[in-house]
Design an enzyme around this catalytic site. Structure first.
Site, PDB file in Angstrom:
ATOM      1  N   CYS A 285       0.807  -1.215   0.000  1.00  0.00           N
ATOM      2  CA  CYS A 285       0.000   0.000   0.000  1.00  0.00           C
ATOM      3  C   CYS A 285       0.847   1.275   0.000  1.00  0.00           C
ATOM      4  O   CYS A 285       1.521   1.559  -0.979  1.00  0.00           O
ATOM      5  CB  CYS A 285      -0.987  -0.051   1.165  1.00  0.00           C
ATOM      6  SG  CYS A 285      -2.378   1.080   0.994  1.00  0.00           S
ATOM      7  N   HIS A 370      -3.823  -5.367   0.107  1.00  0.00           N
ATOM      8  CA  HIS A 370      -3.455  -5.885   1.431  1.00  0.00           C
ATOM      9  C   HIS A 370      -3.489  -7.412   1.456  1.00  0.00           C
ATOM     10  O   HIS A 370      -4.546  -8.014   1.628  1.00  0.00           O
ATOM     11  CB  HIS A 370      -4.417  -5.349   2.495  1.00  0.00           C
ATOM     12  CG  HIS A 370      -4.203  -3.915   2.829  1.00  0.00           C
ATOM     13  ND1 HIS A 370      -3.473  -3.512   3.927  1.00  0.00           N
ATOM     14  CD2 HIS A 370      -4.591  -2.784   2.205  1.00  0.00           C
ATOM     15  CE1 HIS A 370      -3.435  -2.188   3.974  1.00  0.00           C
ATOM     16  NE2 HIS A 370      -4.108  -1.723   2.937  1.00  0.00           N
ATOM     17  N   GLU A 372      -2.490  -9.305   3.823  1.00  0.00           N
ATOM     18  CA  GLU A 372      -2.870  -9.786   5.161  1.00  0.00           C
ATOM     19  C   GLU A 372      -4.387  -9.754   5.336  1.00  0.00           C
ATOM     20  O   GLU A 372      -4.936 -10.471   6.160  1.00  0.00           O
ATOM     21  CB  GLU A 372      -2.186  -8.956   6.245  1.00  0.00           C
ATOM     22  CG  GLU A 372      -2.865  -7.672   6.652  1.00  0.00           C
ATOM     23  CD  GLU A 372      -2.795  -6.564   5.611  1.00  0.00           C
ATOM     24  OE1 GLU A 372      -3.516  -5.570   5.734  1.00  0.00           O
ATOM     25  OE2 GLU A 372      -2.004  -6.708   4.647  1.00  0.00           O
TER      26      GLU A 372
END
Length: 402
Positions: A285, A370, A372
């Site tokens: 990001c 993202h 995660e």
């Protein structure tokens, strides 16, 4: 109590006051996730923004502190269609109304969030005010709204000192189960557990040391490395490159974070120094954008950004499309990208914007989304495995050449 949302284009929405009673001016953005509102509220990338949830019912499973992505909530305000007053979940610690009060966040409910989202999509992200005072003259308020900027918010969200996230010691047949990130000064402790160990694609990262630069890092970035056996050292955003290099990490993670990447001039200079080393680097990001700026590329603001858990991205290395979790308002400009330095690695299937870069002759890759993914799909979690493989291969080369 009545509340009002006033946009800088003069639009006014009337609804019901939620959270604390205070007036706030902020950048209004929307998130399309169907669940995970607590993770949204505790994502530091929302600092300086007011979040509108497009899903019509928010708060139905309450607040579970174990699911927090940082030590506190970060948005300036919260905007919903309907706020559930009676949550139903055995893990619930409190209602979302209680949480908003605790976190000193105002908000508005009962407005047409679909209409608001259409305005933002058609006209672009804009600033707005949430107030309990009925506006008598909107024209007088608009100049104040247009003057608002998020500013340099990375310094607001980054950790204050270095802290450690040790590798998880809990093992299953499928590899380590998610570790718990302990935030600096014991401000926050996580007890989150992996939902389905079978979803974890493991490469053994035992013994690997990762330096994570916290530009507003979500907890699950460190956890995703810890559960794969890595020992993670988290550094404040403005840490000098020399200090990080002196720690002799096997790899470096550049985290997500809020704001305009071009506001981070000091950080960009330090990232260039890290780029000039041979240490493997993985960036997410804001970290992805900062690495691009550090190597001569450019970024620009999107019309209304990508925020939600349903964004398709294509991995140009294998041709596969993954559903990703995203939260960003800026993107790397690839039109003038120097292909001797970096080439596109991922693209957004919806609008064709860049979603990742692979750096030529370097052990560096970066993504805009993202992996995660909390909240969101776990499709791209394999990127952490790719990072671990990169670190291990680099160590093997060094031993071979020693």
């Amino acid at each position: 109590m009545k509340a009002f949302l006033i946009l800088e284009d003069g639009s006014v929405f009337e609804g019901t006051h939620i959270g604390v009673e205070k007036e706030v001016i902020s950048e209004i953005v929307f998130n399309t996730s169907m669940a995970g509102y607590l993770e949204v509220l505790t994502d530091p990338s929302y600092a300086g923004q007011a979040v509108c949830m497009t899903y019509p019912l928010i708060g139905n499973y309450g607040i579970c502190r174990d699911d927090m992505e940082s030590r506190k909530a970060w948005p300036d305000a919260f905007i919903v269609k309907e706020l559930s007053a009676i949550p139903s979940n055995f893990r619930c610690d409190m209602t979302i109304q209680e949480f908003l009060n605790e976190q000193d966040i105002p908000g508005i409910a009962g407005i047409d969030t679909r209409a608001l989202t259409k305005i933002l999509r058609e006209k672009g992200t804009m600033n707005g005010m949430i107030t309990t005072k009925e506006p008598s003259c909107v024209e007088e308020i608009i100049p104040k709204l247009k003057a608002y900027t998020t500013g340099k918010v990375v310094q607001k969200v980054t950790c204050k000192q270095v802290y450690q996230v040790p590798a998880s010691k809990q093992l299953s047949d499928n590899g380590p189960i998610a570790g718990s990130a302990v935030f600096h000064e014991n401000e926050f402790k996580s007890g989150i557990k992996e939902k389905k160990p079978s979803l974890v694609r493991e490469l053994n990262g035992s013994g690997l040391k990762v330096a994570l630069l916290d530009f507003g890092a979500k907890k699950n970035i460190a956890d995703s490395l810890a559960k794969r056996g890595c020992d993670v050292t988290v550094y404040p955003a403005f840490t000098k490159a020399e200090e990080i290099i002196a720690g002799a990490p096997d790899g470096i993670m550049l985290s997500n974070g809020p704001g305009d990447p071009k506001e981070c001039e000091e950080i960009i200079c330090e990232i260039k120094k890290l780029y000039d080393t041979d240490i493997p680097i993985f960036a997410i990001c804001l970290g992805h954008q900062l690495m691009a700026l550090a190597t001569g590329a450019d970024t620009h603001r999107l019309k209304y950004g990508h925020r939600g858990g349903n964004h398709p991205v294509k991995d140009l290395a294998n041709g596969k499309v993954y559903i990703s979790s995203q939260n960003h308002g800026y993107v790397v400009d690839t039109e003038n990208l120097d292909e001797k330095i970096a080439v596109p690695a991922f693209i957004n299937v919806n609008d064709g914007t860049n979603e990742g870069l692979r750096y030529i002759g370097k052990n560096i890759f970066t993504v805009q989304f993202h992996p995660e993914a909390c909240p969101g799909p776990q499709d791209s979690g394999y990127l952490f495995d790719r990072f671990i493989e990169m670190m291990k291969n680099k160590n093997m080369e060094e031993k071979k050449n020693a």
